[in-house]
Enzyme design. Structure first.
Site, PDB file in Angstrom:
ATOM      1  N   LYS A  49     -13.720  -5.718  -1.546  1.00 38.13           N
ATOM      2  CA  LYS A  49     -14.767  -4.691  -1.488  1.00 38.13           C
ATOM      3  C   LYS A  49     -14.237  -3.303  -1.797  1.00 38.13           C
ATOM      4  O   LYS A  49     -15.014  -2.359  -1.930  1.00 38.13           O
ATOM      5  CB  LYS A  49     -15.515  -4.725  -0.149  1.00 38.13           C
ATOM      6  CG  LYS A  49     -14.726  -4.532   1.103  1.00 38.13           C
ATOM      7  CD  LYS A  49     -15.616  -4.873   2.315  1.00 38.13           C
ATOM      8  CE  LYS A  49     -14.881  -4.790   3.632  1.00 38.13           C
ATOM      9  NZ  LYS A  49     -14.604  -3.436   4.071  1.00 38.13           N
ATOM     10  N   LYS A  55       0.831  -1.214   0.000  1.00 36.21           N
ATOM     11  CA  LYS A  55       0.000   0.000   0.000  1.00 36.21           C
ATOM     12  C   LYS A  55       0.862   1.259   0.000  1.00 36.21           C
ATOM     13  O   LYS A  55       0.523   2.245  -0.658  1.00 36.21           O
ATOM     14  CB  LYS A  55      -0.944  -0.012   1.209  1.00 36.21           C
ATOM     15  CG  LYS A  55      -2.043  -1.062   1.071  1.00 36.21           C
ATOM     16  CD  LYS A  55      -2.989  -1.050   2.262  1.00 36.21           C
ATOM     17  CE  LYS A  55      -4.093  -2.090   2.068  1.00 36.21           C
ATOM     18  NZ  LYS A  55      -5.016  -2.137   3.203  1.00 36.21           N
ATOM     19  N   LYS A  75      -8.133 -12.048  -5.245  1.00 34.13           N
ATOM     20  CA  LYS A  75      -9.244 -12.280  -4.311  1.00 34.13           C
ATOM     21  C   LYS A  75     -10.304 -11.186  -4.482  1.00 34.13           C
ATOM     22  O   LYS A  75      -9.970 -10.023  -4.693  1.00 34.13           O
ATOM     23  CB  LYS A  75      -8.701 -12.258  -2.874  1.00 34.13           C
ATOM     24  CG  LYS A  75      -9.724 -12.621  -1.814  1.00 34.13           C
ATOM     25  CD  LYS A  75      -9.088 -12.586  -0.434  1.00 34.13           C
ATOM     26  CE  LYS A  75     -10.144 -12.769   0.654  1.00 34.13           C
ATOM     27  NZ  LYS A  75      -9.575 -12.598   2.000  1.00 34.13           N
TER      28      LYS A  75
END
Length: 309
Positions: free
Chosen positions: A196, A112, A193
């Site tokens: 959301k 990130k 994967k």
């Protein structure tokens, strides 16, 4: 004494069928066998900017989705992380014993941080707050996915370091993941994967998507170049669709082969879409009933926080 289980989800993005099959369905299955605490981890969500009104609405949405999935507030505690101040308080105590080098080695942090020009300290400290969530309740089992396994291992390291410095204080949680369910991949990219936070229109089926949207998303799912299903040699896209059907249907491997071997991909997608819709429609009815009574939701969250506090 029942073993205590702690798990939670962030109130950001839209919960999808991967969250249901991978976590919520299993929470319901284990809730009477363990002492369960199911949290809405809003403090984790604010490592990136959140619009305050949207965040408050999302917290309530997630709580209602827990309940709609069958999580029973009489059998376990449903609570909001920020509603129990001890989460943030313990996180500070653990920050003081956690070497920065341990945190900088975290795979998620590195991935990130590489995408950001400026990195907030919350992103670095995220796993320490997660450790506080778990250690606060002396949780013996923490059902997390593979993407959080490294953070769970760090929680064990932090607990052991604290215990060695100050004496036996915390239960070192189990790293086995006995309650993790199906791993659902993105419908647009079955090598990743289902997430959301992903922005692709055809990536995921959200739990609150209407039937026509569910059909549209699944009919556009990535498959492979073969003309029909071959269960034994199917590519990742076809395997993902089969695993979604199997997880909702509870079908055996033999039943899946008998049903789908030789089936054309269009018919496979239709079957998967109808299976998903047949489970989401009653789920969504329960959600609407729950959100129609805001006082009930407030009471569940208030009582859950009081119980764990």
């Amino acid at each position: 004494m029942k073993t205590r289980v702690f798990s939670g989800m962030q109130p950001s993005g839209n919960l999808h069928i991967g969250n249901y099959l991978g976590a919520l369905k299993n929470w319901v299955r284990i809730q009477n066998d363990y002492e369960c605490i199911f949290c809405i981890v809003d403090l984790h969500a604010v490592t990136v900017y959140q619009e305050p009104a949207e965040l408050r609405a999302k917290i309530r949405e997630i709580a209602a989705l827990y309940l709609a999935a069958g999580v029973d507030p009489q059998a376990c505690s449903i609570m909001v992380q920020s509603g129990v101040a001890a989460h943030a308080e313990l996180a500070w105590m653990l920050t003081c014993v956690t070497p920065v080098g341990w945190l900088e080695r975290m795979t998620q942090y590195k991935a990130k941080a590489a995408k950001q020009e400026s990195v907030g300290d919350g992103l670095l400290q995220y796993p320490v707050l997660m450790a506080a969530d778990i250690l606060l309740y002396q949780a013996g089992i923490v059902p997390v996915g593979e993407d959080q396994a490294q953070h769970l291992e760090l929680t064990r390291d932090i607990a052991q370091r604290f215990n060695s410095l100050y004496g036996e204080t915390f239960v070192v949680p189990n790293t086995s993941l006995p309650t993790v369910g199906a791993r659902v991949m993105g419908l647009d990219d079955p090598t990743q994967k289902m997430s959301k936070s992903a922005t692709g229109a055809n990536h995921a089926v959200a739990l609150l998507d209407p039937p026509e949207q569910v059909r549209k998303t699944i009919m556009r799912a990535t498959t492979d170049s073969k003309p029909a299903v071959e269960v034994e040699t199917a590519g990742p896209g076809v395997l993902n669709l089969l695993s979604i059907y199997q997880a909702f249907a509870g079908a055996s491997d033999d039943q899946m082969k008998q049903r789908f071997n030789g089936m054309r991909y269009g018919d496979l997608k239709k079957a998967v879409a109808e299976m998903v819709i047949s489970h989401l429609e009653p789920f969504q009815r329960r959600y609407r009933d729950i959100t129609a009574d805001p006082g009930y939701l407030d009471r569940v969250l208030r009582e859950g926080a009081a119980r764990v506090a």
